[in-house]
Scaffold this motif. Structure first.
Motif, PDB file in Angstrom:
ATOM      1  N   THR A 179      -6.879   8.494   6.925  1.00  0.00           N
ATOM      2  CA  THR A 179      -7.042   6.964   6.554  1.00  0.00           C
ATOM      3  C   THR A 179      -8.166   6.470   7.368  1.00  0.00           C
ATOM      4  OG1 THR A 179      -5.837   5.044   6.452  1.00  0.00           O
ATOM      5  CG2 THR A 179      -5.438   6.214   8.352  1.00  0.00           C
ATOM      6  N   PHE A 187      -7.834   4.099   0.793  1.00  0.00           N
ATOM      7  CA  PHE A 187      -6.868   4.352  -0.177  1.00  0.00           C
ATOM      8  C   PHE A 187      -7.107   5.607  -1.167  1.00  0.00           C
ATOM      9  CE2 PHE A 187      -5.697   3.923  -4.803  1.00  0.00           C
ATOM     10  CZ  PHE A 187      -4.328   3.668  -4.733  1.00  0.00           C
ATOM     11  N   PHE A 238      -7.540   0.774   5.844  1.00  0.00           N
ATOM     12  CA  PHE A 238      -6.285   1.043   4.932  1.00  0.00           C
ATOM     13  C   PHE A 238      -5.159   1.637   5.996  1.00  0.00           C
ATOM     14  CE2 PHE A 238      -3.668   3.618   2.092  1.00  0.00           C
ATOM     15  CZ  PHE A 238      -3.544   2.665   1.234  1.00  0.00           C
ATOM     16  N   VAL A 290       1.057   4.003  -3.065  1.00  0.00           N
ATOM     17  CA  VAL A 290       0.360   5.205  -2.761  1.00  0.00           C
ATOM     18  C   VAL A 290       1.691   6.433  -3.121  1.00  0.00           C
ATOM     19  CG1 VAL A 290       0.012   6.870  -0.938  1.00  0.00           C
ATOM     20  CG2 VAL A 290      -1.475   4.867  -1.019  1.00  0.00           C
ATOM     21  N   ASN A 305       0.622  -1.087  -0.074  1.00  0.00           N
ATOM     22  CA  ASN A 305       0.165  -0.048   0.064  1.00  0.00           C
ATOM     23  C   ASN A 305       0.870   1.211  -0.095  1.00  0.00           C
ATOM     24  OD1 ASN A 305      -2.324  -1.295   0.070  1.00  0.00           O
ATOM     25  ND2 ASN A 305      -2.714  -1.261   2.387  1.00  0.00           N
ATOM     26  N   THR A 306       1.748   1.258   1.003  1.00  0.00           N
ATOM     27  CA  THR A 306       2.713   2.442   1.099  1.00  0.00           C
ATOM     28  C   THR A 306       3.354   2.796  -0.223  1.00  0.00           C
ATOM     29  OG1 THR A 306       3.122   1.672   3.258  1.00  0.00           O
ATOM     30  CG2 THR A 306       4.398   3.499   2.725  1.00  0.00           C
ATOM     31  N   THR A 361      -0.854   2.782   6.129  1.00  0.00           N
ATOM     32  CA  THR A 361       0.281   2.821   5.495  1.00  0.00           C
ATOM     33  C   THR A 361       1.665   2.564   6.717  1.00  0.00           C
ATOM     34  OG1 THR A 361       0.758   5.115   6.092  1.00  0.00           O
ATOM     35  CG2 THR A 361      -0.246   4.507   3.916  1.00  0.00           C
TER      36      THR A 361
END
Lengths: 264, 273
Positions: free
Chosen positions: A209, A130, A213, A67, A63-64, A215
């Protein structure tokens, strides 16, 4: 150039030691087979394999990165186009106003950005997760890209563009064959800065967030609040490694470009 | 200047300014005028001027002041000495690298370092003193904050010092100024813009720190940032949170007004080189 005295050298070394000690301390204990940052028992990679075997953590890591890459891409495109537009603004007052507006997000504290974006997303009806994180990261990176690209554009002599136009280039050609190649170092620097800002951000993400979700920064925060876990140390070892590669890569690109630029 | 077609490229950028710069500020102001039920009220503002919030604001400013002061005291000599080094750009990069490592991780490191069994306490015990509670104290909070902000303070000061014409220092020394007088009358005034940018880069974020206060100061220290975070995410009182945010924005503008570069002065110094 005068030589530094012993005292001066000692002071500088002290500053460097203080700056790096905590980071090395973290990485050192990431290899500890014990379960705390106190007694180093024996060397192990087990905390690293824990990180890679934890599928939840892996999802967060992906995810991190996603993004960061996407937000850097979006902000680089909008920021670069914006900078090209800004230098074309004739009205000096308007240009200064746009530049002031550009800098607001850079000087604003993260908490304000996070809180105000939270209100914005709730009002507009964007689900927290997200999309909201991606939009916020792109939003706070755009002004940084502009700041990196703008000096390159101002450096560029307008006669280059006149020459291209006189020689029959279309506006499109001017953009893709004259302007963009000239400001490429600025664009790269902007993309890279956007990337690191996104990877580093905690406060804004923490606000926007949702539950589902997360990060890396937000995850580390909740892990750290729960207490010391050497998994976090292993993560920091990995982050340090990636950061060093990024920094070295960045300086390599910048140096390489300025050198080839000088040759031309 | 004749690049008219380029103005089209401003469209997405202007949309960004509208949506993510102007709208959020207006929304914060709007929410600061709402109570918990969404009715218009000025109560949040009158609340802010009660002793609870005034005390918190004052203590937030006090901590930000301490953090900025200590960062400056550590950074100025360090920046000065780095300009004297042979490979100064390389050393500068080495100063900046820690600032690129995730803030959370650096803070987390201090949980271990300042912990009851951490290296600092091990040292304290080795010299025969009783175990100290370091974590969750004001000292720990200020120390970690200074640690995090040092690179941001060194960078602008280094740039200012690096631009300083060494001939000016030589001239001052030749004319009989002592080292201290040279520092006080020549070096510091001519690098004031660097100091101001550094102060700006440290003071404003210091007012709004909230993660470090939780992890290192264990809720002992409440900054404006902590208060906003609490109102928004814990008590869900967005109105009050927005009101504190409005004041933080006002403080931010005042600080920037005081620490803004004086363009004319800067260009004059530039010409002397």
């Amino acid at each position: 150039m005068e030589k530094l005295s012993k005292k001066a050298k000692l002071y500088l070394s002290f500053v460097f030691v203080v700056l790096y000690a905590p980071i090395l301390f973290l990485v050192f204990y990431s290899f500890n087979s014990g379960d705390s940052m106190t007694n180093f028992k024996s060397f192990t990679f087990s905390h690293y394999s824990d990180v890679f075997n934890d599928s939840r953590l892996m999802v967060i890591l992906i995810n991190t990165i996603v993004v960061a890459l996407l937000s850097a891409l979006i902000s680089t495109i909008i920021g670069t186009l914006g900078s090209i537009g800004i230098v074309a603004i004739r009205n000096r007052k308007l240009r200064n106003m746009v530049l002031s507006l550009n800098n607001i997000l850079i000087v604003s504290p993260d908490v304000i950005i996070g809180a105000s974006f939270l209100i914005l997303f709730t009002m507009v009806g964007i689900k927290l997760g997200f999309a909201s994180v991606l939009l916020s990261h792109a939003a706070f990176s755009i002004p940084i890209v502009v700041l990196m690209v703008l000096p390159k554009l101002q450096e560029m002599s307008s006669s280059l563009i006149d020459a291209a136009l006189d020689l029959g280039a279309s506006r499109r050609d001017v953009l893709t064959r004259v302007i963009l190649p000239f400001i490429k170092p600025g664009i790269f620097a902007g993309f890279f800065m956007a990337l690191t800002y996104s990877l580093d951000d905690f406060a804004v993400t923490f606000f926007v967030t949702g539950n589902g979700f997360s990060t890396l920064s937000v995850e580390i925060y909740s892990m750290a609040r729960a207490g010391v876990s050497l998994t976090v140390n292993a993560i920091s070892g990995l982050v340090l490694f990636v950061t060093l590669i990024l920094v070295l890569g960045y300086y390599f690109i910048i140096n390489h470009q300025t050198r080839t630029g000088a040759h031309k | 200047m004749r690049r008219k077609g380029n103005l089209f490229s401003l469209i997405p950028y202007y949309i960004w300014i509208l949506l993510f710069v102007i709208a959020p500020i207006l929304l914060v102001v709007y929410y600061s005028l709402l109570d918990l039920n969404g009715h218009f009220t000025l109560n949040n503002y009158t609340n802010f001027f009660t002793s609870v919030y005034l005390k918190m604001t004052l203590s937030s400013f006090w901590y930000a002041f301490l953090i900025t002061l200590f960062s400056l005291f550590v950074s100025y000599p360090a920046a000065y000495l780095i300009t004297k080094l042979k490979h100064k750009q390389l050393w500068l990069i080495l100063i900046i690298i820690p600032s690129w490592i995730n803030l959370l991780l650096k803070t987390y490191a201090f949980i271990g370092i300042f912990g009851n069994k951490g290296p600092i306490n091990a040292f304290v015990q080795a010299i025969g003193l009783p175990n100290q509670q370091i974590l969750f104290t004001d000292f720990a909070f200020v120390f970690v904050a200074v640690y995090i902000f040092i690179p941001f303070m060194i960078l602008p000061i280094f740039n200012a010092l690096d631009k300083l014409n060494p001939a000016l220092i030589d001239a001052a020394r030749d004319l009989g100024a002592s080292k201290f007088t040279t520092l006080r009358r020549i070096i510091i005034p001519l690098t004031m813009n660097g100091i101001k940018s550094g102060v700006q880069a440290v003071f404003i974020p210091s007012l709004s720190l909230f993660m470090i206060t939780r992890l290192i100061a264990g809720n002992r220290v409440i900054t404006l940032g902590t208060a906003i975070e609490e109102q928004f995410l814990v008590t869900q009182n967005w109105g009050m949170g927005s009101t504190i945010a409005v004041f933080l924005i006002i403080f931010m503008f005042i600080i920037m007004l005081f620490t803004g570069e004086k363009r004319k002065g800067a260009s004059r110094h530039g010409k002397t080189q």
